[in-house]
Structures are given as structure tokens and as C-alpha cells.
Enzyme design. Structure first.
Site, PDB file in Angstrom:
ATOM      1  N   TYR A  49       8.077   0.425  -9.261  1.00  0.00           N
ATOM      2  CA  TYR A  49       9.145  -0.030  -8.718  1.00  0.00           C
ATOM      3  C   TYR A  49       8.762   0.066  -7.213  1.00  0.00           C
ATOM      4  O   TYR A  49       8.112   0.950  -6.803  1.00  0.00           O
ATOM      5  CB  TYR A  49      10.615  -0.047  -9.061  1.00  0.00           C
ATOM      6  CG  TYR A  49      11.130   1.363  -9.079  1.00  0.00           C
ATOM      7  CD1 TYR A  49      10.571   2.558  -8.583  1.00  0.00           C
ATOM      8  CD2 TYR A  49      12.411   1.391  -9.799  1.00  0.00           C
ATOM      9  CE1 TYR A  49      11.323   3.599  -8.922  1.00  0.00           C
ATOM     10  CE2 TYR A  49      13.028   2.648 -10.140  1.00  0.00           C
ATOM     11  CZ  TYR A  49      12.271   3.732  -9.655  1.00  0.00           C
ATOM     12  OH  TYR A  49      13.036   5.059  -9.764  1.00  0.00           O
ATOM     13  N   GLU A  50       9.739  -0.595  -6.322  1.00  0.00           N
ATOM     14  CA  GLU A  50       9.706  -0.406  -4.889  1.00  0.00           C
ATOM     15  C   GLU A  50       8.152  -0.758  -4.503  1.00  0.00           C
ATOM     16  O   GLU A  50       7.543  -0.154  -3.511  1.00  0.00           O
ATOM     17  CB  GLU A  50       9.804   1.137  -4.547  1.00  0.00           C
ATOM     18  CG  GLU A  50      10.725   1.346  -3.210  1.00  0.00           C
ATOM     19  CD  GLU A  50      11.689   0.106  -3.005  1.00  0.00           C
ATOM     20  OE1 GLU A  50      11.436  -0.833  -2.478  1.00  0.00           O
ATOM     21  OE2 GLU A  50      12.821   0.406  -3.791  1.00  0.00           O
ATOM     22  N   GLY A  51       7.550  -1.765  -4.930  1.00  0.00           N
ATOM     23  CA  GLY A  51       6.366  -2.267  -4.697  1.00  0.00           C
ATOM     24  C   GLY A  51       5.368  -1.489  -5.645  1.00  0.00           C
ATOM     25  O   GLY A  51       5.214  -0.342  -5.349  1.00  0.00           O
TER      26      GLY A  51
END
Ligand code: FAD
Length: 596
Positions: free
Chosen positions: A439-441
């Protein structure tokens, strides 16, 4: 049962001896900071994490989050722990006093963040996201929105969440479909579905402030047509009190590999009332404030889990008796020697520790640079610090989470088969660590950000924010014999980083596949060299302390030994990474798609 001891001494070393934070008196909010305040804040945070959060970690994992007709309940004990967290004032730590914050520096908050991630990552996700949402609203929203929403977020009574992902749109935010229609009264009607929204619904705060990316009807296609909206779960009256519920509903929650105590929600917005944050069609830039902060925070998640895994692995390795030391019995009175005598077990422990302490130093150093970007009176100093923060953010996010996951895996390995058994607690750290790479890229995207945006920026301006001080340090110590074993390794590795950067810049310009195909290797290489720079500086402090016969020799000697391990056993991976980078894109791109 696993254990956790807050690494207070290491934080004191970093903040008081390595960075000497109390010297930065000209930074706003640093004037009252001294060594004893730093030590007492860290000790208080550590106590809370050890005594309140850590005991709920395994039970929260076992029990998980529950969903019933749109309502989500967190595991037993989490609500009470959150109340204590709020009452102790932790949510307001770094926030602006204008909105009820304490105005304290990020560099002191960093230890608290890491300790929460070690003690109970699932618990930490809600306050972690709230902090990011606070920053996005603080930086981009109108004064009216700030006055209405920030004080309750700062106090921790309300939380904040980040709503980007949709079923058809993860990495590629240009594909967002959620709609925003102006309602003619200064607000918008938001309609659409978001998936995977962490803490999108929960029962620990009175209100949840959703920051939602959506499109206006006439918006251009792709990322240039995305706007950011503040969508409260419960509408807020002008006097700040709560009104009726907004049309925001949780449709379901996900069943996941790890972070079982953190709700991951499908959120449905059905003409929900939303308020524009920042400018129309500039939503992505505004959201990047939250995402950049969240990327740093997610990196710390990898470090936090690696630390708690290391602590338990080290205890186990000294306790568990198996086999004999290769060069003769170490404990002849015992039926076997402890695991810690074996070179391979020591390699695993030191790899974990070399990462943890190097990463912690880099995280504290970066948090100080973040403070400088916000609080330094001199524009040039702020800009220089920002160049470094821009460069290092994707590196911290991706490297800390990749290495953090590998490290928790090593922690399990040290326990042998027992590591795979739930009651020992080690497999939870590995499961919990895995999400941070996604997550978060996803981490591959961080590497693309590094080679595609950060490396070429102003012909290498961001890169110079690291290369210049590191070169200066090497130059300063070139005749220092005591530093030679650190300085020489750093010098060679820095040369490799420069070579790799030049190769990517030269070859990636004509053919972007050349940069992309080696981007993950390049990010790892840079991470190792930056950590090498941290280790060399820490070695310098420890050598001085040992020369001066300071107390706590065991601490400084162990740090120096870990520095030597890092320089000789971890940093040399840069040579293999360089070879892979210059191997180019052909071996990656040659195979036909249908052959996969
Ligand atoms: C537990 C959990 C919590 C989450 N919390 C939130 C949240 O709070 N808010 C929120 O908005 N989202 C959240 N997410 C969503 C998360 O951020 C996305 O899953 C993530 O960004 C990846 O998107 P995706 O899953 O659609 O993968 P995809 O975009 O489909 O990517 C799949 C793979 O392909 C790679 N890839 C994709 N595009 C490219 C490209 N152009 N070049 C090279 N490689 C590429 C990616 O690196 C990845 O490895 C959460 C997800 C989970 C599982």
C-alpha cells in the site's frame, strides 16, 4: 509469548548524541527542546507502547475486526487504548498550536511512531492516517474548513482517512470514476465506491473525515481532472457540533493476511456532501501532501516490525540450545550451545540489527530535515532540506518495507519451526509487515518515482543533496586512521551510487525501459549507500565516546561492531546491484508476452 522493550537508549543516542537535536534553537518550536525533555517524552511514549499497546497486539490479531450491517468494531481493548492515547495528548504532538496542537518537532515524534508500529501496527494505522489527513487539510484547505475540522482531528476525537483506490484504479489514479457534482451551495455531492480504505469505518472516534479523490463532470480525463474533497462521516454544524449522518456507508470489510486489527473497508458514497480541498482539478497535488507523509510513515512500519522481531529473535538465540560452536564447546556444562554461537544465526541477527539501527538513524535524520523544511527561518536551508526529503521518501518507503519484511522473515527463521507456530508471535510480524510493501504506492512504483522523477530533477539537484554532504564527510575523514575502515567502504560505495546514477541518467533518457528495468535495484543500491553514510557518522560518534572512556561502553562497542558488520557484509551488495542495473532492459523485455 513475544516481548517488546522500547529501544529508548538507541533513540537517546540518535537524538541527543548523533543529531544533537537541542542545538537547532533557531527552528520554530525547538527553543524549549533539551536533552532531558527528549528523554522523558521518549520514555513516556515507550511506556505507553510497552504497557498498553503491545499486550493487545496478539489478541487483536486473533480476534480481528468485526462487521455488522455497516458498522465496524475494532478488537477488544483497542477503544480504551485509543482513549488513553488521546488523553495523553499524543495525537496533537506535532500539530500547530493554532488548532490545539503542541507544535513539537517531527524528529521527536519519529520514535513514538516507530514504537507504536513495533507494539501494535494495527492500532497505529488510524492515528497515523489522521496525522496525514491533518497535514493535507492544514496545507491545502480553506481557513473555514481548517477551523471547523482540524481542532477535533488534532485532539484525536475525530480521525482522518485517505480514499483513493477504486476497483479499476489502484496505481493508475487517472482511472478514478467517483463523481463530484456541485450542489450550488458551496459544496459537492460525491458518489462512487472506494475499496481498501484503511479505517474507513471504525468505532473508536466520534467522526471520520474522508479525504476523497473524485472528478467534476467537466474535468479533463486522467490525473489532470482529479479534485480532492473533504467528506465527513457525520456532517458538522457551523458551531462545530455534530449534525446528521452523511451518505457515507461501509459496504464490507476485507479478510486479510495480516493487520487483522485494522479495518480495510469498502466505502460507498451516495450523493454524500463533500467540500473542495485546494483547487479544482489539482486534487492529486493536494493528496500528495498526505501520500508523501504516509510513505515516510509506512517505511517506519517496516522498521518497527523488524525491531520487535529482532528483539525476540535475539532473546531466543541466546536461550535455545542446539549444536556446538564450530571452534569448540562454548558452554561445556550445558547439553548444547545456544543458537547465538553459530555464524549463520549471528549473520541473521546482525543483518536485522544492521538494518534496524541504520534505518532508525536515517528516519531520525529525515524527520529532522522535514522539520527544517517547515520551521527553518532561512529559505535556502528549507529548500536544501526539502531536496533531501524528496529524494529519500520513495527510498524510505520501499527499502524499509522490503528490508523490514525480509528482516521479520529472518526473525522467524531464527526460531526454526517454532517461528511458524502462531503462539510464538513471530509469524504475525511477517504477516503484518507484508502489506507495507504494497500500500501507499507499491514498492515498484516507488522505484519508478525515484528514477523517473527524483533522479533527473533539475539535473540531479535532489541527488546532490545526498552526494555533497556524504563526499564532504569522506573528505573530512580521509586521513583519520580510526575511521579508515568505515570511510573507505563508504567512499567505494558512493562511487558505485554515482556510477549507477550516471548510467540510468544516460541510458534512461533515450529509452525509459533502461531506467525502469533497473529501478528497484537502483533504489536498493541508493538505500544501502545512504545507510552506509548514517553508519559511518554513527561510528564517528562511537569512536569518540570509546576514546573518552564514556560510560555505557557496551552500547558504543556494540554499535561500532554493528557498523563494521554493515560496512563489510551488507554494503557490498551494491556491487551486485550495479552489475544488474547495467545489465540493462533487454534481458527483461526480450521475452514475448505470450510466453509468460
Ligand atoms: C490492507 C490494505 C490497505 C489499504 N489502504 C488504503 C487506503 O487507506 N486508501 C487507499 O486509497 N488505498 C488503500 N489501499 C490500496 C493500495 O494503496 C493499493 O492496493 C496499491 O496502491 C496498489 O494498487 P492495486 O492493488 O490496484 O494494484 P495495481 O495498480 O493493479 O498494481 C499491481 C502490480 O503492478 C505493478 N504496477 C502497476 N502499474 C505499474 C506501472 N505503471 N509500472 C510498473 N509496475 C506497475 C504494481 O507495482 C503492483 O506490483 C490499501 C490496500 C490494502 C491491501
Amino acid at each position: 509469548m513475544p516481548q517488546y522493550r522500547a529501544p529508548i537508549r538507541d533513540f537517546e543516542f540518535l537524538l541527543n548524541e548523533f543529531l544533537d537535536v537541542s542545538q537547532y534553537k533557531d527552528l520554530k518550536g525547538f527553543d524549549t527542546i533539551d536533552q532531558s525533555l527528549i528523554s522523558s517524552l521518549i520514555a513516556e511514549g515507550g511506556k505507553f507502547c510497552q504497557e498498553v499497546l503491545f499486550p493487545l497486539n496478539q489478541s487483536g490479531d486473533d480476534e480481528g475486526v468485526k462487521f455488522d450491517k455497516g458498522k465496524v468494531s475494532v478488537p477488544k481493548g483497542f477503544k480504551e487504548a485509543y482513549r488513553s492515547y488521546v488523553e495523553a495528548g499524543w495525537p496533537s504532538f506535532t500539530c500547530d498550536p493554532e488548532y490545539g496542537g503542541q507544535g513539537l518537532p517531527e524528529v521527536i515524534n519519529m520514535p513514538i511512531t516507530e514504537m507504536i508500529c513495533s507494539a501494535n501496527l494495527s492500532f497505529g494505522i488510524t492515528p497515523g492516517l489522521t496525522h496525514g489527513a491533518y497535514n493535507a487539510i492544514y496545507k491545502h484547505a480553506s481557513d473555514d474548513l481548517k477551523k471547523k475540522y482540524l481542532p477535533q482531528m488534532v485532539s484525536g476525537n475525530w480521525s482522518g482517512v485517505m480514499c483513493l483506490t477504486e476497483p479499476q484504479c489502484g496505481t493508475d489514479l487517472g482511472l478514478i470514476r467517483t463523481k463530484a457534482i456541485p450542489d450550488g451551495k458551496n459544496a459537492y455531492k460525491i458518489s462512487g465506491s472506494k475499496i481498501f480504505i484503511s479505517s474507513g469505518e471504525q468505532d473508536i472516534t466520534d467522526n471520520i473525515i474522508h479525504l476523497v479523490l473524485a472528478r467534476l463532470p467537466d474535468a479533463p480525463a486522467g490525473v489532470k481532472g482529479i479534485s480532492l474533497f473533504l467528506v465527513p462521516k457525520i456532517l458538522v454544524k457551523d458551531d462545530g457540533s455534530l449534525a446528521k449522518a452523511n451518505n457515507v456507508k461501509c459496504g464490507s470489510i476485507e479478510h486479510k493476511m495480516g493487520i487483522h486489527g485494522s479495518p480495510t473497508c469498502v466505502m460507498n458514497y451516495d450523493e454524500a456532501t463533500g467540500f473542495l480541498v485546494g483547487e479544482v482539478n489539482k486534487g492529486l497535488q493536494a493528496m500528495f501532501t498526505m501520500m508523501n507523509e504516509a510513505r515516510f510513515y509506512v517505511g517506519i512500519q517496516g522498521l518497527g516490525l523488524s525491531e520487535v522481531s529482532y528483539q525476540n529473535a535475539a532473546i531466543y538465540a541466546k536461550d535455545r540450545l542446539q549444536g556446538r560452536a564450530l571452534k569448540g564447546h562454548k558452554y561445556p556444562d550445558k547439553p548444547a550451545d545456544p543458537l547465538v554461537v553459530h555464524p549463520d544465526v549471528r549473520r541473521m541477527l546482525l543483518t536485522m540489527r544492521g538494518f534496524n539501527e541504520g534505518a532508525r538513524a536515517l528516519a531520525c535524520y529525515t524527520a529532522l530535515q522535514i522539520d527544517i523544511t517547515k520551521r527553518h527561518p532561512d529559505e535556502k536551508a528549507r529548500q536544501q532540506a526539502d531536496d533531501f526529503v524528496q529524494l529519500i521518501t520513495p527510498i524510505i518507503k520501499a527499502y524499509f518495507t522490503d528490508a523490514g519484511f525480509e528482516s521479520t522473515n529472518l526473525g522467524m527463521q531464527i526460531y526454526g519451526g517454532h517461528g511458524y507456530i502462531k503462539e510464538w508471535g513471530m509469524e504475525q510480524y511477517t504477516r503484518d509487515a507484508r502489506i507495507a510493501q504494497l500500500y501507499e504506492g507499491a514498492n515498484g512504483i516507488q522505484a519508478l518515482d525515484l528514477v523517473g522523477r527524483k533522479l533527473p530533477k533539475k539535473t540531479g539537484k535532489y541527488l546532490r543533496s545526498f552526494f555533497h554532504p556524504a563526499s564532504k564527510f569522506i573528505e573530512k575523514h580521509k586521513d583519520n586512521e580510526k575511521m579508515a575502515e568505515f570511510n573507505k567502504e563508504l567512499y567505494k560505495a558512493l562511487g558505485v551510487a554515482q556510477q549507477a546514477s550516471l548510467w540510468i541518467a544516460a541510458n534512461g533518457l533515450g529509452n525509459p525501459d533502461e531506467a525502469a528495468a533497473g529501478s528497484v535495484e537502483y533504489l536498493r543500491l541508493m538505500a544501502l549507500v545512504v545507510m552506509g553514510y548514517m553508519w559511518a557518522q554513527m561510528a564517528e560518534v562511537c569512536i569518540q565516546k570509546l576514546d573518552n572512556n564514556s560510560s555505557d561502553m557496551l552500547f558504543y562497542q556494540a554499535k561500532l561492531d554493528t557498523a563494521k558488520f554493515f560496512m563489510k557484509k551488507m554494503l557490498p551488495y551494491v556491487y551486485g546491484l550495479l552489475a544488474s542495473i547495467v545489465g540493462g532492459s533487454k534481458p527483461v523485455m526480450a521475452m514475448k508476452e505470450e510466453a509468460f
